[in-house]
Write an enzyme that holds these catalytic residues in place. Structure first.
Site, PDB file in Angstrom:
ATOM      1  N   GLY A 208       0.662  -1.084  -0.003  1.00  0.00           N
ATOM      2  CA  GLY A 208       0.087  -0.088  -0.014  1.00  0.00           C
ATOM      3  C   GLY A 208       0.637   1.073   0.108  1.00  0.00           C
ATOM      4  O   GLY A 208       1.300   1.889  -0.900  1.00  0.00           O
ATOM      5  N   THR A 288      -4.011  -3.528   8.978  1.00  0.00           N
ATOM      6  CA  THR A 288      -3.096  -3.618  10.096  1.00  0.00           C
ATOM      7  C   THR A 288      -3.780  -3.070  11.539  1.00  0.00           C
ATOM      8  O   THR A 288      -3.310  -2.930  12.599  1.00  0.00           O
ATOM      9  CB  THR A 288      -1.741  -2.738  10.224  1.00  0.00           C
ATOM     10  OG1 THR A 288      -2.304  -1.364   9.767  1.00  0.00           O
ATOM     11  CG2 THR A 288      -0.682  -3.096   9.188  1.00  0.00           C
ATOM     12  N   TYR A 550       4.060   4.962  23.687  1.00  0.00           N
ATOM     13  CA  TYR A 550       4.845   4.963  22.453  1.00  0.00           C
ATOM     14  C   TYR A 550       6.367   5.154  22.876  1.00  0.00           C
ATOM     15  O   TYR A 550       6.800   6.149  23.806  1.00  0.00           O
ATOM     16  CB  TYR A 550       4.673   6.115  21.301  1.00  0.00           C
ATOM     17  CG  TYR A 550       4.730   5.965  19.907  1.00  0.00           C
ATOM     18  CD1 TYR A 550       3.725   5.685  19.253  1.00  0.00           C
ATOM     19  CD2 TYR A 550       6.198   5.765  19.227  1.00  0.00           C
ATOM     20  CE1 TYR A 550       3.648   5.327  17.923  1.00  0.00           C
ATOM     21  CE2 TYR A 550       6.126   5.849  18.047  1.00  0.00           C
ATOM     22  CZ  TYR A 550       5.116   5.358  17.467  1.00  0.00           C
ATOM     23  OH  TYR A 550       5.134   5.215  15.987  1.00  0.00           O
TER      24      TYR A 550
END
Lengths: 630, 634
Positions: A208, A288, A550
């Site tokens: 993609g 995903t 993160y």
């Protein structure tokens, strides 16, 4: 109320006008060769907006082959030794960043004298010759779907953006790459390609936006069949917009920025903004289970998807209606979302859309320490009043963000900055080595945004938070878009880094942040890294029951014989630490091949068996052979 | 070695200036400092205690407020109140006391430096051996002297009850734990949360004696695991990145309360800890107790210890407050092993080994010939060094003088008479003219048990080879498999007596073989183990070394079987009755000359036999033991 609804009607009318005007315009760079094979979808839907495409077939025309993003945008140190960001595309473009050099030298012990330059151009002879399945190629030719066996095209589709992938390219090392690239332009093209691939036993790997960070695009080295990269980038049209139901039907190859831009032209948005949205594609998001920065208002991809069409070797899977919720056994969409290209290709998606927000406002809050910051985010989540986005950076990241401040234009601004700093550290007694900052983004109608803002700042104040202005907030979000460019700069000077994420219950957020950061530092030390690494984290999403965290780590690799191996070991250890502390294997990056080894313990034996049996039914010959996930 | 005598400096400069020195240690980096009262507040407000309060309030008829108030009182009774001023006072007093009691106090500087580093990195748990009351404050004293954060120390509640002294201890960092907590849910909760908060916040190094009670026999005793559990929990639940355990071995040439301990073992209760008692005890301060060695061991990372042995994600699915069980056993035992290896033994311990192998009657009457004692001890010294012992043997002095000074130091146990050394027995109270035979036995036993205690200091060096030697002698086999099987059996029986790391039988066996081969006592191939000609002496020494334990076990087994099999009506006897009955049984055997060892009188061994029988379980097992004990007698 009456006034409101009449203005609404007016706006809707204007939007419709805009859409119609859009339809009348011919696309400026219409390339007939790409749509040589006529697509049913296009036939049936003449009302298609076919705007300028961001991503051409030849990605090399606008993008770097061995780094992040556009060729014209990169960080460099100019002759004066000052950092500068080139190009015109970003807010930071063309600006000088005075603090970056000192930060890099101070944080990593890096030096402008020690450069680690990349191989400048791709050497085609380093690329393995293509394994061609002649029969397959012949039949593809007959369909007139464009394809390529050129080395450059193939190399471009052989990697995502993991550190090891980019590092190898910079060194000119190229492993197994696809043997051929095809560019379908619509759903029926994909159907044809998948049929042919099944017939000739060819391995298909959907591609993609190429922004994967899970080694998902890596060709399995053990694959002996011809590998064909199925690049969806040319399937990038919005097929229709349904204003009654507020949905849009879109081809899955469209990249985020195009989708938003095109919808904006009609007065709508999806509100789905992953950090990679410039380059990542709708199909990739679905495959995903992506998450967007503004999920608090718009939801994650699983909340946005109303209908999906996926082409598999067994045939096409889709639901028969667009009911907003169904009780029809396990939701088949959930076999598709997160399948990571192992079952088929997502070709078309119907997404929820929203009218564009009237007003947007950034904001930021400084907390005396990370603990207080997390407590505040938890309270915000508890009261369910999170703004569109709320993120909490730790002290290291705060300093990092500070180093990225562009040169200020006026003496007044710099004076003001000095004053702010004085107020926070001296007057309020915040320790500059402990304080941290939350960045906020509010969205909605003007009045409500202001109300909402006040509510959030009031909560923050209870946890010792001080409002720190819109600028700091906006810069925080800018950081996300340029961080990948910064990694390229680091690599020029012996600094390598990686980021990864997790989701974790609220009660373990602080522990996981502390322990994973400490583990990174300890592992680096054990593995012989000379200078202490940068080990930092931020809380990027809040949920009722937990948060998404993160992590970034980066280090100076001078003196290490195999820096990538070290970095992989560190990331591996960090992931072990995450799992031991109650974190998940991934919040939105996916599993790919990078995190496959933990799948069994993550979903249990039975869970893995269920997924395998689906794979066995849908794709018994492993046509979609990227070997992700299972 | 890098050892420093901390008393040397104290003898040269003033104690007052030492006590008033600048004290600015480098604390734990993660957390800003908090006060003792903050600590209590945090403990009470913790989520875990809130949860337990609610549970208790629901179960009982108490209101939430009442439960909270109870908890507050418990915490008040428990909590330390560490104050620098009192550390200084303690420093001053201890300087005076230590200089009087000891000639030297050696501290290994290397270990101290490692500790200093570790304290900045993660919460530190200090785990000293516990052989004497002196252990209690020596660590704080050393750390204060070297500018390292002084610890908070887990102490028994009776100490808090001592007038004045209790409060001084509290302000020197002691916190107090009740001896028998039983099933008091609130107490457990408050205590564990208090300990965990100390660890989590890195408030100060936490010192506790894993052994719980002082070891009356001077050997390592099985660990008290409750405390260990509390200490480790923050790591297993991810609340801290790591915890550092620092084993500390404190060894003494002569233990302050040696005779007190021997009496306790013979069933004479220890005096209650009172301030008055403490002052009475000042008479012991008049004596010389030789050297003390404080050896700070290599800091152990709990994270590394558990690497690959424990899956922490198993705690992911339950809320934090739910209790769980861990591998604490393994951790504790590993600490023990390291502690033993780091502890120093004095020449006296070797002499005790030799003396104990001489018939008791000889020792009490004519005494052992000095030259024989000396030769045997020097022979043993060589063997001990071969086995890797850390021996404290003064170098500038002749061997003769070293041994003589040891006898002089331990004049309460042995005395030099002409060219012989004989046992010193307690003086007979003047009022009594004649002692009963039984009382005579007790008199001898006190001295013998003291001697045995000192022998136990070198137990860890000889234990595994001694087990192998016994196995070789009993089975008369050379087949390695057979020897190993019997070795494991022996280990199982003795596992309450000595500390073995579970699951490491093979390593234990290999280690024993290796040591025996290294000193030339045996030859071995993958199949066979044979004793060399020269090895006979070693083998017979080692067998005799462990004989007292084995004989005591046999005697007690025989007794238990007699009771169980032949007196069916006496199925239920209390532990106290058991001890009394066994004791009189043993005394009879000793008097009749059937039993040579006095150690069977020790309540410690008796308790261990009982637990061994309990773990080994059924009567069937008993029979097996019985037959084996017959075997062993042969």
């Amino acid at each position: 109320m009456a006034a409101n609804s009449s203005s609404d009607r007016q706006r809707a009318a204007q939007q419709r006008l805009q859409i119609i005007a859009g339809h009348l315009q011919r696309p400026t760079n219409y390339q007939p060769d790409i749509t040589a094979a006529e697509c049913k979808a296009q036939e049936g839907n003449p009302n298609v907006s076919n705007e300028e495409r961001t991503v051409p077939r030849r990605r090399q025309d606008i993008m770097k082959w061995n780094g992040w993003g556009y060729s014209d945008s990169r960080f460099l140190f100019n002759k004066k030794g000052q950092a500068e960001f080139t190009g015109k595309r970003y807010r930071l473009s063309g600006m000088i960043i005075p603090g970056l050099k000192d930060w890099m030298e101070g944080t990593f012990g890096a030096s402008l004298q020690h450069k680690a330059p990349a191989t400048p151009i791709l050497n085609s002879t380093a690329v393995q010759p293509a394994t061609i399945n002649e029969a397959f190629v012949e039949e593809v030719k007959a369909t007139t779907i464009p394809f390529s066996v050129e080395a450059e095209d193939r190399v471009f589709r052989a990697h995502g953006h993991c550190l090891h992938e980019i590092f190898a390219l910079r060194e000119g090392k190229i492993g197994r790459v696809p043997d051929m690239v095809v560019w379908p332009s619509c759903h029926s093209d994909v159907v044809k390609i998948v049929e042919l691939a099944s017939k000739h036993n060819v391995c298909l790997i959907p591609y993609g936006g190429g922004t994967s960070v899970s080694s998902a695009l890596e060709c399995p080295p053990e694959e002996t069949r011809s590998i064909v990269s199925l690049d969806t980038s040319q399937m990038n049209r919005i097929l229709w917009i349904d204003e009654k139901n507020l949905t849009a039907h879109v081809e899955a190859g469209i990249v985020g920025q195009d989708l938003e831009r095109l919808l904006n032209e009609s007065g709508y948005c999806t509100g789905h903004e992953p950090d990679s949205m410039e380059f990542s594609s709708l199909g990739g998001w679905v495959a995903t289970r992506a998450s967007g920065m503004k999920k608090n208002i718009y939801g994650n991809i699983e909340d946005l998807v109303v209908h999906v069409k996926m082409v598999t070797p067994r045939g096409v899977i889709e639901k028969s209606c667009q009911g907003p919720r169904m009780s029809t056994g396990p939701d088949v969409h959930h076999f598709i979302m997160g399948s990571e290209g192992t079952l088929g290709v997502v070709t078309e998606v119907t997404l929820k859309i929203r009218p564009m927000p009237e007003y947007q406002k950034y904001g930021s809050v400084v907390f005396p320490n990370f603990e207080q910051g997390v407590a505040c985010l938890r309270e915000v989540a508890k009261q369910r009043c999170a703004p569109a986005s709320i993120r909490l950076m730790d002290n290291e990241q705060f300093k990092f963000g500070h180093a990225l401040k562009p040169q200020v234009s006026s003496i007044f601004t710099s004076f003001l900055d000095g004053l702010k700093k004085f107020y926070i550290t001296k007057f309020k007694g915040f320790d500059p080595n402990r304080l941290c900052v939350a960045t906020l983004l509010f969205e909605g109608d003007h009045e409500k945004v202001l109300q909402h803002e006040k509510q959030v700042y009031d909560i923050a104040a209870k946890f010792g938070g001080l409002a720190a202005g819109e600028d700091n907030g906006q810069r925080g979000y800018m950081l996300t878009f340029v961080i990948a460019y910064l990694r390229d700069l680091g690599m020029e000077y012996y600094v390598i880094g990686e980021s990864f994420e997790t989701s974790v219950p609220w009660d373990r957020v602080l522990d996981i942040c502390r322990n994973v950061k400490a583990r990174i530092i300890r592992e680096c030390k054990d593995k012989g890294v000379q200078f202490p690494p940068l080990s930092t984290c931020r809380v990027t999403q809040t949920y009722d029951a937990g948060a998404c965290v993160y992590f970034y780590f980066a280090f100076n690799y001078r003196g290490l014989s195999d820096p990538i191996h070290v970095s992989e070991q560190v990331e591996h250890a960090a992931r072990e630490e995450i799992l031991a502390n109650g974190g998940s294997l991934s919040h939105h990056h996916g599993v790919g091949k990078l995190r496959k080894e933990w799948m069994r313990e993550t979903v249990s034996d039975v869970g893995l068996g269920m997924l395998k049996s689906v794979k066995d039914y849908v794709d018994p010959n492993n046509i979609f052979g990227n070997r992700n996930l299972l | 070695l890098g050892e420093l005598d901390i008393l040397e400096e104290r003898r040269q400069s003033g104690d007052l200036s030492h006590a008033l020195r600048t004290f600015s240690p480098q604390p734990y980096k993660e957390k800003p400092p908090c006060s003792a009262s903050d600590l209590s507040k945090r403990t009470l407000e913790s989520q875990y205690l809130q949860y337990v309060f609610k549970e208790i309030a629901t179960e009982s008829s108490l209101s939430m407020e009442e439960v909270k108030e109870d908890a507050r009182l418990l915490l008040e009774e428990m909590s330390q109140n560490l104050q620098l001023g009192f550390i200084r006072l303690m420093g001053y007093t201890l300087s005076k006391v230590f200089k009087r009691l000891y000639t030297n106090i050696y501290v290994n500087m290397e270990g101290l430096n490692m500790l200093q580093q570790a304290i900045q990195e993660s919460p530190v748990i200090l785990m000293p051996t516990h052989r004497s009351y002196i252990d209690f404050l020596i660590i704080s004293y050393v750390l204060f002297t070297y500018d390292i954060p002084v610890p908070v120390i887990a102490a028994g509640l009776p100490l808090a009850g001592m007038k004045l002294v209790g409060e001084i201890l509290r302000r020197s960092g002691a916190f107090f734990i009740r001896r028998s907590i039983g099933s008091d849910k609130l107490y457990w909760a408050v205590l564990s949360e208090y300990v965990k908060t100390i660890v989590r916040t890195g408030f100060a190094p936490l010192e506790f004696f894993v052994e719980g009670l002082r070891s009356r026999t001077l050997k390592s005793v099985p660990p008290k695991l409750g405390m260990m559990h509390m200490v480790l929990e923050p790591y297993f639940k991810g609340e801290v990145f790591d915890i550092t355990l620092v084993p500390i071995s404190i060894s003494y040439d002569r233990v302050l309360e040696e005779s007190l301990l021997a009496h306790e073992l013979l069933g004479i209760p220890k005096p209650k800890e009172t301030t008055k008692g403490l002052f009475k005890a000042t008479k012991v301060l008049q004596e010389d107790y030789g050297c003390m060695h404080v050896n700070f061991g290599q800091p152990l990372s709990v994270r590394e210890l558990c690497q690959g042995k424990i899956n922490r994600s198993q705690y992911n699915l339950t809320p934090r407050q739910v209790k769980t069980s861990y591998l604490k056993h393994l951790v504790t035992l590993t600490v023990f092993r390291i502690q033993e290896e780091g502890s120093y033994i004095s020449p006296w311990s070797l002499m005790a080994c030799v003396l104990l192998q001489c018939p008791t009657s000889t020792l009490t009457e004519r005494g052992m010939v000095w030259s024989e004692l000396k030769d045997r001890t020097l022979w043993l010294k060589k063997l001990a060094l071969r086995f890797g012992a850390h021996l404290r043997w003064p170098e500038q002095v002749s061997d003769q003088n070293v041994l003589l000074s040891m006898v002089a130091l331990h004049h309460s146990i042995v005395a030099h008479k002409g060219d012989r050394v004989c046992l010193v027995r307690e003086e007979v109270p003047i009022r009594k003219h004649r002692l009963s035979a039984e009382e005579e036995v007790n008199r001898t036993a006190v001295a013998m048990l003291m001697l045995a205690s000192y022998r136990n200091q070198s137990l860890h060096i000889f234990l595994r080879p001694a087990m192998l030697a016994t196995v070789i002698q009993v089975t008369k086999s050379t087949q390695r498999d057979e020897l190993f099987t019997f070795f494991c059996f022996l280990k199982e029986i003795l596992s309450n007596e000595f500390i073995f790391v579970p699951g490491k039988s093979t390593q234990d066996f290999e280690e024993a073989c290796f040591l025996m081969k290294d000193c030339g006592a045996i030859l071995f191939s993958p199949e066979e183990v044979t004793v060399t000609e020269a090895g006979q002496e070693v083998v017979s020494f080692l067998c005799a070394f462990i004989q007292p334990f084995i004989r005591s076990y046999q005697v007690m087994n025989t007794y238990v079987i007699l009771v169980c099999y032949y007196t069916t009506n006496k199925n239920n006897i209390s532990e106290k009755e058991f001890h009394l009955a066994v004791r009189s049984f043993v005394v009879k055997l000793i008097l009749s000359g059937e039993l040579q060892t006095y150690e069977a009188l020790s309540s410690d061994i008796q308790k261990n036999v009982l637990s061994a029988l309990r773990t080994l379980g059924s009567l069937l097992e008993l029979e097996k033991i019985f037959t084996h004990s017959l075997l062993l007698t042969s």
